[in-house]
Write a protein that holds these residues in place. Structure first.
Motif, PDB file in Angstrom:
ATOM      1  N   GLY A  24       0.838  -1.187   0.000  1.00 12.21           N
ATOM      2  CA  GLY A  24       0.000   0.000   0.000  1.00 12.21           C
ATOM      3  C   GLY A  24       0.875   1.240   0.000  1.00 12.21           C
ATOM      4  O   GLY A  24       2.002   1.215   0.491  1.00 12.21           O
ATOM      5  N   GLN A  60       1.178  -7.526   4.511  1.00  7.90           N
ATOM      6  CA  GLN A  60       0.987  -6.150   4.034  1.00  7.90           C
ATOM      7  C   GLN A  60       2.239  -5.330   4.335  1.00  7.90           C
ATOM      8  O   GLN A  60       2.785  -5.409   5.438  1.00  7.90           O
ATOM      9  CB  GLN A  60      -0.216  -5.527   4.742  1.00  7.90           C
ATOM     10  N   THR A  62       3.336  -1.197   3.867  1.00  9.29           N
ATOM     11  CA  THR A  62       2.805   0.118   3.530  1.00  9.29           C
ATOM     12  C   THR A  62       3.926   1.152   3.560  1.00  9.29           C
ATOM     13  O   THR A  62       4.735   1.168   4.492  1.00  9.29           O
ATOM     14  CB  THR A  62       1.706   0.534   4.530  1.00  9.29           C
ATOM     15  N   CYS A  64       4.521   5.365   3.263  1.00  6.95           N
ATOM     16  CA  CYS A  64       3.907   6.689   3.259  1.00  6.95           C
ATOM     17  C   CYS A  64       5.012   7.736   3.153  1.00  6.95           C
ATOM     18  O   CYS A  64       5.958   7.721   3.935  1.00  6.95           O
ATOM     19  CB  CYS A  64       3.088   6.885   4.534  1.00  6.95           C
ATOM     20  N   ASP A  78       5.286  -3.023   8.154  1.00  7.19           N
ATOM     21  CA  ASP A  78       4.725  -4.305   7.742  1.00  7.19           C
ATOM     22  C   ASP A  78       3.927  -4.873   8.909  1.00  7.19           C
ATOM     23  O   ASP A  78       4.036  -4.405  10.033  1.00  7.19           O
ATOM     24  CB  ASP A  78       5.805  -5.281   7.249  1.00  7.19           C
TER      25      ASP A  78
END
Length: 132
Positions: A24, A60, A62, A64, A78
């Protein structure tokens, strides 16, 4: 080669393609980043992703990227098994490389993890370092 957001998204597309876990990505309006900083931050992102895929059993990852009026922040996390910060793997080559790169950029590095808590890393680089 693209900017850091594009490079980060490409890495996560590779992660998604493995089927091992999902990636993500989030960002806000980012200032221009000089090539040295972009390269170092991209290597850090790659190192984190490789460590996560290799060791964490995560589902997952991610990334940012966020800029404020004073700093540029990269947060990567994670949802894997995490690790005990007091154990030797916490100072493996990957994390020491990350720490060295952040120090070179005159930034700060925070790593949060624990058994069954995943790993979250936040890197903050002063804005005057990223576009000078």
């Amino acid at each position: 080669t693209g900017g850091l957001p594009e490079l980060g998204k490409m890495e996560l597309e590779r992660v998604n393609a493995t089927g091992i876990c999902a990636g993500g990505f989030g960002t806000n309006d980012l200032p221009s980043i000089n090539i040295t900083v972009k390269s170092s931050l991209f290597r850090i992102i790659q190192e984190f992703i490789q460590n996560s895929i290799k060791h964490s059993g995560c589902r997952q990852i991610t990334i940012c990227l966020h800029a404020s009026d004073r700093a540029f922040c990269v947060t990567i996390e994670d949802d894997g098994k995490g690790f005990d910060m007091n154990m030797a793997p916490a100072e493996g080559i990957g994390l020491s490389n990350i720490r060295r790169r952040v120090k070179m950029l005159k930034g700060d590095y925070i790593l949060k993890t624990g058994i069954d808590k995943g790993v979250k890393m936040r890197i903050t680089i002063p804005l005057d370092q990223i576009n000078s």
